[in-house]
Structures are given as C-alpha cells and as structure tokens.
Design an enzyme around this catalytic site. Structure first.
Site, PDB file in Angstrom:
ATOM      1  N   TRP A   1       0.824  -1.217   0.000  1.00  0.00           N
ATOM      2  CA  TRP A   1       0.000   0.000   0.000  1.00  0.00           C
ATOM      3  C   TRP A   1       0.857   1.265   0.000  1.00  0.00           C
ATOM      4  CZ3 TRP A   1      -0.260  -4.001   3.515  1.00  0.00           C
ATOM      5  CH2 TRP A   1       0.438  -3.833   4.711  1.00  0.00           C
TER       6      TRP A   1
ATOM      7  N   GLU B   1      -5.098   1.109   6.107  1.00  0.00           N
ATOM      8  CA  GLU B   1      -5.189   1.598   7.481  1.00  0.00           C
ATOM      9  C   GLU B   1      -6.286   0.896   8.275  1.00  0.00           C
ATOM     10  OE1 GLU B   1      -3.102   3.235   9.044  1.00  0.00           O
ATOM     11  OE2 GLU B   1      -1.862   3.951   7.397  1.00  0.00           O
TER      12      GLU B   1
ATOM     13  N   GLN C   1      -5.245  -2.726  14.897  1.00  0.00           N
ATOM     14  CA  GLN C   1      -5.091  -3.843  15.841  1.00  0.00           C
ATOM     15  C   GLN C   1      -4.617  -5.120  15.149  1.00  0.00           C
ATOM     16  OE1 GLN C   1      -6.249  -3.172  19.513  1.00  0.00           O
ATOM     17  NE2 GLN C   1      -5.361  -1.492  18.361  1.00  0.00           N
TER      18      GLN C   1
ATOM     19  N   TYR D   1     -12.459  -8.443  14.036  1.00  0.00           N
ATOM     20  CA  TYR D   1     -13.129  -7.129  14.128  1.00  0.00           C
ATOM     21  C   TYR D   1     -13.895  -6.854  12.835  1.00  0.00           C
ATOM     22  CZ  TYR D   1     -10.558  -6.055  18.407  1.00  0.00           C
ATOM     23  OH  TYR D   1     -10.069  -6.065  19.671  1.00  0.00           O
TER      24      TYR D   1
ATOM     25  N   TYR E   1      -7.258   8.426  14.562  1.00  0.00           N
ATOM     26  CA  TYR E   1      -6.015   7.884  14.011  1.00  0.00           C
ATOM     27  C   TYR E   1      -6.078   7.764  12.494  1.00  0.00           C
ATOM     28  CZ  TYR E   1      -2.819   4.771  11.923  1.00  0.00           C
ATOM     29  OH  TYR E   1      -1.923   4.270  11.035  1.00  0.00           O
TER      30      TYR E   1
ATOM     31  N   ASP F   1      -1.417   6.208  16.987  1.00  0.00           N
ATOM     32  CA  ASP F   1      -1.782   4.811  17.191  1.00  0.00           C
ATOM     33  C   ASP F   1      -0.862   4.212  18.253  1.00  0.00           C
ATOM     34  OD1 ASP F   1       0.619   4.771  15.908  1.00  0.00           O
ATOM     35  OD2 ASP F   1       0.110   3.114  14.586  1.00  0.00           O
TER      36      ASP F   1
ATOM     37  N   THR G   1     -11.254 -11.179  22.803  1.00  0.00           N
ATOM     38  CA  THR G   1     -10.725 -10.126  23.657  1.00  0.00           C
ATOM     39  C   THR G   1     -11.409 -10.123  25.024  1.00  0.00           C
ATOM     40  OG1 THR G   1     -10.433  -8.827  21.665  1.00  0.00           O
ATOM     41  CG2 THR G   1     -10.184  -7.679  23.756  1.00  0.00           C
TER      42      THR G   1
END
Length: 371
Positions: free
Chosen positions: A29, A42, A47, A87, A125, A143, A317
């Site tokens: 990228w 991004e 994470q 996520y 961020y 970050d 998590t």
DNA sequence: GAGGCGTGGTC
DNA sequence: TGACCAAGCCT
C-alpha cells in the site's frame, strides 16, 4: 514529559526521515498515495500486524479495486474477504463509508483530517493517517506505535489506555511532525515502532533515534508506555450442534449486531439457556439440547449424540468460549421454516465463518475419522 | 468514558 | 495455559 526546542525538532525530523528513506519498508500500500489504497490498508492494520495484513490487502484490491466496487459488493463476499482478520465491523463500516462517499461526497475524498473523521469507521487515528499520507496535511496519526515511540522519546507519563491521553500525544506530535513530509513522518514512526522501538525487548541501542530517546538515555525505557490493564475474558459455555440433512450441513447466520455479526456458524446453544443443573449427566444435556434446538429453530433432531473428546476453546478479547460438540440429523421435510441454510460441503466454502467455527469443524473431523 | 469487538504471535 | 501485544472505532 520533556520539551524539545526548534533545533532538536529539526534534527529529529532529519534523522528520522533519512532513516525512513534508507530503511523504510516496501509495503503493497506504499506504492502510491491513492486515498483508497491508504484507507483500506489503514483499516486492515487496526489492531492487526503487517505480516497478517499483506495477503488480505492484495486479495481485497483484486476483488474490490475501486470505491464503487466496494460499495456495490454483496456483504457475503465482503465478509469472505475479511474472514480471519477479525473485528468484522471494520469491513461492514468500510462499505457504509464507501456508499457515504459516493452518495454524499460525489465520490471524492475530503482532504482534511477534520472532514475525514466524519466518515463512518474513520476515527482520529485513521483520519490523521489518510490526511497526512494521501493529502500531505501536517497532522499526527496517533496509534499504538506513536504511543510507544513518543512516550519513550519524551517520557510521557499519561496512561495510554485512557481516551483523553490521545490529545496529550496529538499536541506533542503536532509540534514535532515534519511540515514538508508529514505522511512519511507518520509512517516512519510506525516503522520505528515495529522495529527498534517494539513493546517487548526493544533494541534502542541500535535505533536511529536513540540520541533522542530520553527514556532510553535515562535507563527507564521499560516504564513506557504507561498503560493500565484490561479485565480478563469471561468464560461462556456453548453446545455446537453439528446437524446434517442428507449430505448438507445446517448453518445459521449470526445477528447483524454484536459479536461476529452476520457471520455463519453451526447452531450454537448457550449452556445457560439449557436450564441444566451443575451435575447434569450427558443424557440430560442431550435431552435439553434437543428440546431447546427444536424451540429455537423449529426443527426436530434425531440421532442426537455427544461427540467425544475435549471441548473446543476459543478466546476473544473479552470472552472465553468453551464449546461441546453434538452430532445430530434432521428430517428434510422440516426445512421449510428453518431460518438458515442447509449447504453442501462445497457451498460451505462460500460462507464467511469466524475462526471459532473452523475450530469446531476441525475438531469434529478429528473426533469422527476412523469411526 | 468504560466496555464491546477477533485473531495470531510471543513469552 | 494465561497474559499481553499488534497501524482503533463505536456506543
């Protein structure tokens, strides 16, 4: 926290950018400054480590080369592209953002961090990263790397686990960031945080910016960044029902909100919903599974049996799942009211599934082979 | 503002 | 194993 004068700031910028020009990573990228490319990378990198992201990024650009391709994609295909990254709301929000850009922004990216923050899934961020890398705006991108690097360089004692701490770092970095090359500056900080200034066992002695690393010079680097601990995952027990109808697996889609939203699994019954005593026998468990399954899915299970072996465990998590496996069959005629899909082995591959579901299938195959 | 939200790797 | 870490955002 210490302060730097103008001369030290200039020297730091020069040292950092010289190192970045020499040793910065060549990543897929980074081949251009297309906002779409910067944005996708991004979001994936939130994470998530670079090594994990690279193959996902390549495939994502193959499947969805443009903002419009992403906006028009079926959600199942989208989640399949994200399968295993975790996520999952990230990718659903990306599609919402793509549609937002097309509908409300004429397909054109806003070019400032302040405007980018208004877009779905883009927080402080990511807005800073896109604005600086794609559009050259001199804004910080705070970050985990920035926390680690600048807390050590400047001996910043604020707790990085607290949301308001971000503004402390933003103010500090705003004074230090290169006005000429803000995107490279932010990316250099990330590369530094991923190489010499790692969380564990940093190699500051060989870091290009060791002369600027106050915590290292003072021998207190291990104290930074200051971060309070998170609570442990809470245990949750499930029964996974591996049910077949002829040669098809019964699969259900998870709710559109919450954990693993819209992903597919075999039916999972929460053990707390089975109303079992602590000392319930296996027979009692299977009976409760049968009745609860019928109530939840309007299907009658036959040949219900426990799959021997240890339960599958999977830690998220905030939750630790323990899953017992149950095997069963259903009658074809019942499927009319089934809110799910009965799929062949081949069709199964097209369904986006979470890692925990893969573990369940792998365990089932291991337990049932040679039987 | 604390907690929800995944996965892979290291120690 | 468990604890912690890795380019956060949303509610």
């Amino acid at each position: 926290m210490i302060e730097w004068d103008a001369a030290k700031i200039k020297a730091f910028q020069t040292t950092l950018l010289d190192w970045y020009d020499r040793a910065g990573r060549d990543l897929p990228w980074r081949h251009d400054q297309e906002p779409y490319h910067v944005w996708v990378s991004e979001i994936m990198l939130q994470q998530t480590q670079v090594q994990t992201v690279i193959p996902y990024y390549e495939r994502f650009m193959d499947w969805f080369p443009t903002l419009k391709a992403l906006a028009d994609a079926p959600e199942e295909r989208l989640l399949k592209a994200w399968e295993g990254l975790g996520y999952y709301s990230r990718v659903r929000n990306m599609q919402r953002c793509a549609r937002q850009l097309i509908n409300d922004y004429d397909g054109q990216w806003p070019q400032t961090a302040a405007e980018l923050t208004e877009l779905i899934g883009i927080g402080p961020y990511t807005a800073g990263a896109i604005a600086s890398i794609a559009f050259g705006e001199a804004v910080p991108a705070v970050d985990g790397n920035a926390y680690r690097v600048f807390s050590r360089l400047l001996e910043i004692d604020a707790d990085v686990a607290k949301p308001q701490t971000r503004t402390v770092f933003e103010r500090a970095i705003s004074r230090i960031i290169s006005r000429e090359r803000p995107g490279d500056f932010n990316q250099a900080i990330m590369d530094l945080g991923a190489s010499y200034m790692t969380a564990r066992q940093p190699d500051s002695a060989h870091s290009p910016v060791k002369a600027f690393n106050q915590a290292y010079l003072d021998g207190v680097e291990a104290q930074y960044p200051v971060k309070t601990k998170k609570p442990r995952p809470v245990p949750v027990a499930y029964v996974a029902v591996l049910a077949t109808m002829a040669d098809r697996w019964l699969m259900v889609q998870r709710p559109s909100t919450g954990m693993l939203a819209n992903l597919w699994t075999v039916p999972l019954l929460a053990v707390t919903d089975l109303d079992l005593a602590d000392d319930a026998t296996d027979a009692e468990l299977l009976h409760a599974v049968t009745t609860t399954f019928t109530k939840d899915y309007q299907l009658t299970l036959t040949d219900v049996q426990l799959v021997s072996g240890r339960p599958v465990t999977h830690t998220f998590t905030h939750q630790k799942w323990t899953i017992r496996l149950v095997r069963a069959t259903v009658q074809p005629a019942d499927l009319a009211y089934f809110d799910g899909r009965a799929v062949t082995e081949k069709q199964l591959a097209a369904l986006p599934m979470p890692k925990v579901q893969e573990k369940v299938f792998v365990r089932y195959q291991a337990e049932t082979k040679d039987r």
